[in-house]
Design a protein around this motif. Structure first.
Motif, PDB file in Angstrom:
ATOM      1  N   ARG A  20       0.928  -1.300   0.035  1.00 52.62           N
ATOM      2  CA  ARG A  20      -0.069   0.058   0.193  1.00 52.62           C
ATOM      3  C   ARG A  20       0.686   1.254   0.149  1.00 52.62           C
ATOM      4  O   ARG A  20       2.038   1.141   0.422  1.00 52.62           O
ATOM      5  N   PRO A  21       0.270   2.311  -0.715  1.00 58.20           N
ATOM      6  CA  PRO A  21       1.306   3.587  -0.524  1.00 58.20           C
ATOM      7  C   PRO A  21       1.839   3.976   0.856  1.00 58.20           C
ATOM      8  O   PRO A  21       0.996   3.793   1.987  1.00 58.20           O
ATOM      9  N   TYR A  29      -2.112  13.525   6.822  1.00 58.85           N
ATOM     10  CA  TYR A  29      -2.378  12.182   6.804  1.00 58.85           C
ATOM     11  C   TYR A  29      -4.085  11.807   6.702  1.00 58.85           C
ATOM     12  O   TYR A  29      -4.628  11.085   6.075  1.00 58.85           O
ATOM     13  N   LYS A  61      -6.472  10.204   4.192  1.00 54.77           N
ATOM     14  CA  LYS A  61      -6.674   8.712   4.350  1.00 54.77           C
ATOM     15  C   LYS A  61      -8.066   8.408   4.025  1.00 54.77           C
ATOM     16  O   LYS A  61      -8.546   7.283   3.826  1.00 54.77           O
ATOM     17  N   CYS A  66      -3.519   4.923   2.695  1.00 51.76           N
ATOM     18  CA  CYS A  66      -2.255   4.902   2.709  1.00 51.76           C
ATOM     19  C   CYS A  66      -1.735   4.565   3.911  1.00 51.76           C
ATOM     20  O   CYS A  66      -2.602   4.685   5.053  1.00 51.76           O
ATOM     21  N   GLN A  67      -0.394   4.700   4.208  1.00 51.98           N
ATOM     22  CA  GLN A  67       0.304   4.572   5.673  1.00 51.98           C
ATOM     23  C   GLN A  67       1.004   5.776   5.646  1.00 51.98           C
ATOM     24  O   GLN A  67       1.677   6.355   4.631  1.00 51.98           O
ATOM     25  N   THR A  83       6.330   6.186  -1.133  1.00 52.59           N
ATOM     26  CA  THR A  83       5.457   6.692  -2.364  1.00 52.59           C
ATOM     27  C   THR A  83       5.569   8.136  -2.558  1.00 52.59           C
ATOM     28  O   THR A  83       5.954   8.475  -3.648  1.00 52.59           O
ATOM     29  N   LEU A  91      -0.505  10.776  -4.815  1.00 49.45           N
ATOM     30  CA  LEU A  91      -0.954   9.365  -4.863  1.00 49.45           C
ATOM     31  C   LEU A  91      -2.052   8.907  -5.743  1.00 49.45           C
ATOM     32  O   LEU A  91      -1.916   7.706  -5.799  1.00 49.45           O
TER      33      LEU A  91
END
Lengths: 406, 212
Positions: A216-217, A238, A242, A247-248, A300, A360
């Motif tokens: 995952r990104p 984030y 999210k 994403c993380q 990413t 992203l």
């Protein structure tokens, strides 16, 4: 010791040949560096890497370190804070003591170099010896001069203007001075542990160690846990993104364990991220360069959402790995990123979230930014360019006019 | 016997002037007084630092007006200045002054940048150095052109004309001196500001190959 020829596959033979040419034109003169520490800190780090390379090019380079006791270094620490805009009280006695330590050191130093290259404020008053030794004197300022406290700035300026040239890292640090001022940006070393190529299995092991999902990104900010790096703002960015992209977030960096503010920031970051297993807060010990390298290479998108920054070389490190970077337009960051060409410059949480979502979702555009960013760093922020600029600076001390035929 | 062409290269040592502008009024005031080398630096820096990009970012003034002050109309006027049509830095400076004066005479409100986002005036020292390459014929010239550094190409196409204020780029001047007037004219007509330096190299090689 890294051999200069190892840079040929990275920058090309022509660039290295040009360095040899400039070194030859410097004609066997000696450069004598003087700073306040042999180990630790950015100045010692760059001199340690750069001096062996310059010697291989044929330039005689010396390096002396001034001595000082606790009182001296507590005064220079106050200078440092005052230059960063923190309000501190520095007494006349402090200034006098600072000068006296410089003069004591001057008696012990053999000023044998043709160019005296003095780094940062600590040894700045050695220039008082210029009338005895003659030669060319250049002062290299490695620190942020954007909001200096007036008394310290005036004191330092009275010494800076005794030099033949002053060198700053960013345009915003320059002052209205009576001597020539040169802009020489810092650099990264593509062969250091933090920047060298890494095998994919090594990167994967680092991800596994910290429980990061490589499918995952991954959005990353590498910086110490400090309010000025705005880690809480990064978490807010984030959280907004999210909602749309799975994403993380990786927040990784070091910091002094005895720094109460750093620990407080780390605690607040942990609280803000509590309950979200996709936020990875990684407190790194010193000498974690390979881990930082791996985290950057696995990312990413890389963020540098600083509120204030000196030069911000973490941006150059990220761009060198061809990563799309979104960073605040502060300090030296705008020199490293041309907005929408080699990265994204932002001014707020809203702007950062907007562009993060965009990058992203649009990997083609993100990749293009990363590729352009890497080219920009290759041509402008590697150690070979830094050496070239120093050689040009030393040559400039012996020439007049703004067009110089070598 | 033809005169030979000696390929040279150049480097810049960037110098700081300690001058900054926070709005178009201050920009005008400083553009009027900075050295010519500063106008040169701000209109050519991107060419060398971002020579791999296409399209290339505009000159520093346009970039700051558009991205920092958000003055897209004024920024576009600066970006649209046809640098190749100016003979020297003083005429280019005069064009910028004219644009700003016209804009300020019409504009009621003056945009100011946020603190620490001022335009900092920068200048440069130019170091000119020899290279090992010498061309004795057009054919040799073409072969060498594919080998020289980007800095060398930049020097002969941009620096020589705009910084050293020669009448034309060095390549055209040499072609003329050896009687290749058509080739000289064709190279002179290229607009080197609108393509990457590698694209420019390719274009010159293609053009020269028709004449060697």
């Amino acid at each position: 010791m890294t051999k200069i020829k190892k840079y040929v596959p990275i920058v090309g033979q022509g660039v290295i040949d040009e360095l040899y040419f400039l070194a030859e034109k410097f004609g066997g003169k000696t450069v004598q560096n003087i700073n306040s520490t042999a180990v630790g800190g950015g100045v010692a780090e760059i001199l340690t890497r750069m001096i062996p390379l310059m010697r291989q090019l044929g330039v005689e380079v010396l390096w002396d370190v001034i001595k000082g006791n606790e009182k001296f270094f507590s005064i220079t620490k106050k200078f440092h804070n005052a230059l960063h805009g923190i309000n501190v009280t520095i007494t006349d006695d402090d200034f006098k003591y600072f000068v006296s330590v410089n003069h004591e050191n001057a008696k012990e130093i053999n000023f044998s170099g043709d160019v005296l290259f003095i780094h940062d404020p600590q040894p700045i008053a050695l220039v008082d010896m210029k009338h005895e030794h003659g030669k060319q004197w250049a002062w290299r300022c490695h620190i942020d001069f954007t909001q200096p406290q007036a008394d310290v700035m005036n004191f330092l300026q009275s010494y800076i203007e005794k030099y033949d040239s002053a060198v700053f890292s960013a345009p915003a640090f320059s002052r209205n001075l009576s001597i020539p001022q040169v802009l020489i940006s810092p650099s990264i070393d593509p062969l250091s542990d933090k920047n060298k190529e890494l095998r994919m299995d090594k990167i994967d092991r680092v991800l596994e160690r910290f429980g990061i999902d490589k499918e995952r990104p991954i959005v990353t900010q590498i910086s110490r846990f400090d309010y000025l790096k705005d880690p809480l703002g990064v978490i807010e960015v984030y959280k907004r993104v999210k909602q749309y992209v799975d994403c993380q977030l990786v927040l990784a960096g070091g910091g002094a364990t005895d720094d109460p503010e750093g620990l407080e920031v780390l605690e607040k970051v942990r609280t803000a991220a509590a309950g979200d297993s996709d936020v990875h807060i990684i407190f790194l010990p010193p000498a974690s360069d390979i881990i930082i390298n791996a985290l950057q290479r696995a990312s990413t998108v890389i963020l540098q959402k600083s509120l204030k920054e000196g030069f911000g070389l973490t941006v150059a490190e990220a761009l060198w790995k061809a990563k799309p970077v979104i960073a605040s337009a502060v300090g030296g960051i705008p020199l490293q990123i041309a907005h929408k060409y080699s990265g994204i410059l932002t001014y707020s949480i809203d702007g950062t979230a907007y562009y993060l979502k965009q990058l992203l979702n649009d990997q083609t555009y993100a990749n293009k930014l990363g590729i352009n960013g890497k080219e920009h760093i290759k041509h402008n922020f590697l150690i070979t360019r830094h050496i070239r600029d120093y050689l040009l600076l030393f040559l400039s001390l012996y020439h007049r006019g703004d067009i110089i035929h070598l | 016997m033809y005169p030979s062409f000696y390929f040279k290269s150049n480097f810049h040592l960037v110098t700081l002037l300690g001058l900054k502008a926070k709005d178009p009024v201050e920009l005008l005031e400083k553009i009027k007084k900075v050295p010519r080398a500063s106008i040169y630096y701000h209109t050519h820096r991107f060419l060398q630092q971002h020579h791999y990009l296409s399209p290339e970012p505009p000159n520093d003034f346009a970039y700051w007006l558009i991205n920092v002050l958000n003055l897209k109309d004024l920024g576009e006027l600066f970006a649209g200045v046809d640098t190749v049509s100016f003979r020297n830095m003083e005429s280019l400076r005069a064009e910028f002054i004219k644009i700003l004066e016209t804009y300020l005479s019409r504009s009621g409100r003056i945009a100011e940048c946020a603190e620490y986002h001022e335009f900092h005036f920068i200048s440069c020292l130019t170091f000119i150095l020899p290279t090992p390459y010498v061309a004795h014929s057009v054919k040799e010239f073409r072969g060498i052109l594919s080998k020289i550094s980007i800095n060398s190409l930049y020097f002969h196409m941009f620096e020589a004309r705009m910084r050293l204020e020669r009448d034309e780029n060095d390549f055209s001047a040499w072609f003329k001196s050896i009687g290749k007037n058509d080739l000289a004219r064709t190279i002179s007509k290229l607009d080197p500001y609108t393509i990457t330096l590698e694209g420019l190299r390719k274009k010159i090689i293609e053009t020269v190959s028709k004449y060697d």
